[in-house]
Design a protein around this motif. Sequence first.
Motif, short mmCIF file in Angstrom:
data_model
loop_
_atom_site.label_atom_id
_atom_site.label_comp_id
_atom_site.label_asym_id
_atom_site.label_seq_id
_atom_site.Cartn_x
_atom_site.Cartn_y
_atom_site.Cartn_z
N ASN A 112 -3.63 -1.55 -3.48
CA ASN A 112 -4.94 -0.89 -3.40
C ASN A 112 -4.78 0.62 -3.52
OD1 ASN A 112 -3.59 -0.97 -0.86
ND2 ASN A 112 -5.45 -0.21 0.14
N PRO A 132 -10.03 0.03 -4.76
CA PRO A 132 -10.94 -0.43 -3.69
C PRO A 132 -12.29 0.29 -3.71
CG PRO A 132 -9.20 0.95 -2.78
CD PRO A 132 -8.89 0.77 -4.22
N SER A 166 0.84 -1.22 0.00
CA SER A 166 0.00 0.00 0.00
C SER A 166 0.86 1.25 0.00
CB SER A 166 -0.92 0.04 1.23
OG SER A 166 -1.81 -1.05 1.22
N LYS A 176 -4.84 -3.02 4.27
CA LYS A 176 -6.26 -3.28 4.04
C LYS A 176 -6.54 -4.65 4.66
CE LYS A 176 -9.56 -3.14 0.12
NZ LYS A 176 -10.67 -2.96 0.98
#
Length: 189
Positions: free
Chosen positions: A36, A58, A8, A86
């Motif tokens: 994401n 997402p 991320s 996430k």
Amino acid sequence: LRIAVLVSGSGSNLQSIIDAVENHTLTSQIVSVISNKEDAFGLERAKTHHIPAYFINPKEEGYDEKLLVRLQEDQVDLVVLAGYLKIVDANLIKAYRGRIINIHPSLLPKFGGKGYYGIRVHEAVLAAGESESGATVHFVDEGVDTGKTILQKTVPVYETDTPQLLQQRVLHEVEHKILVEAIKKLEEA
Ligand code: GRF
């Protein structure tokens, strides 16, 4: 092993795996890097090393489904969460139980779980007056940072530490090492 790495952010943990593959410390191959976050530098790192890099939005429908399909299409053996912020969908856990690992920058079970991520982990360690900290690589289960520990390594905490100083020590002296060591263990399992 065919590895997919989920990121991320900056992807320094991903970089440690890339380096270990390239210097043949690991026999595995990274078949994809998935994020994401469209601007995750980890995706840039993948592209630099000619590794397929995917952003999955997402905010769009079917994120979890798209992620699972991507992993299955790439015939992934091991999913590595490396700075992936996430929560993993229950279907993914089921499909990859025992084949999905995470690295967390504390000595779990201490300072783990919801709310403990990034610099906040190190702020909490210092606030608690711990004399040592470190990182943990563990299997991912339905909980947050609760799966079976694979490897853990400590570093000292100094009086003069700031959260940033501690974060860098844990990242460079522990995380980047034990993530590769854990994957090596799984290669040999
Ligand atoms: C690291 O502290 C890692 O333990 C945590 O996310 C942070 C950033 O990792 N999960 P990276 O530099 O993006 O790999």
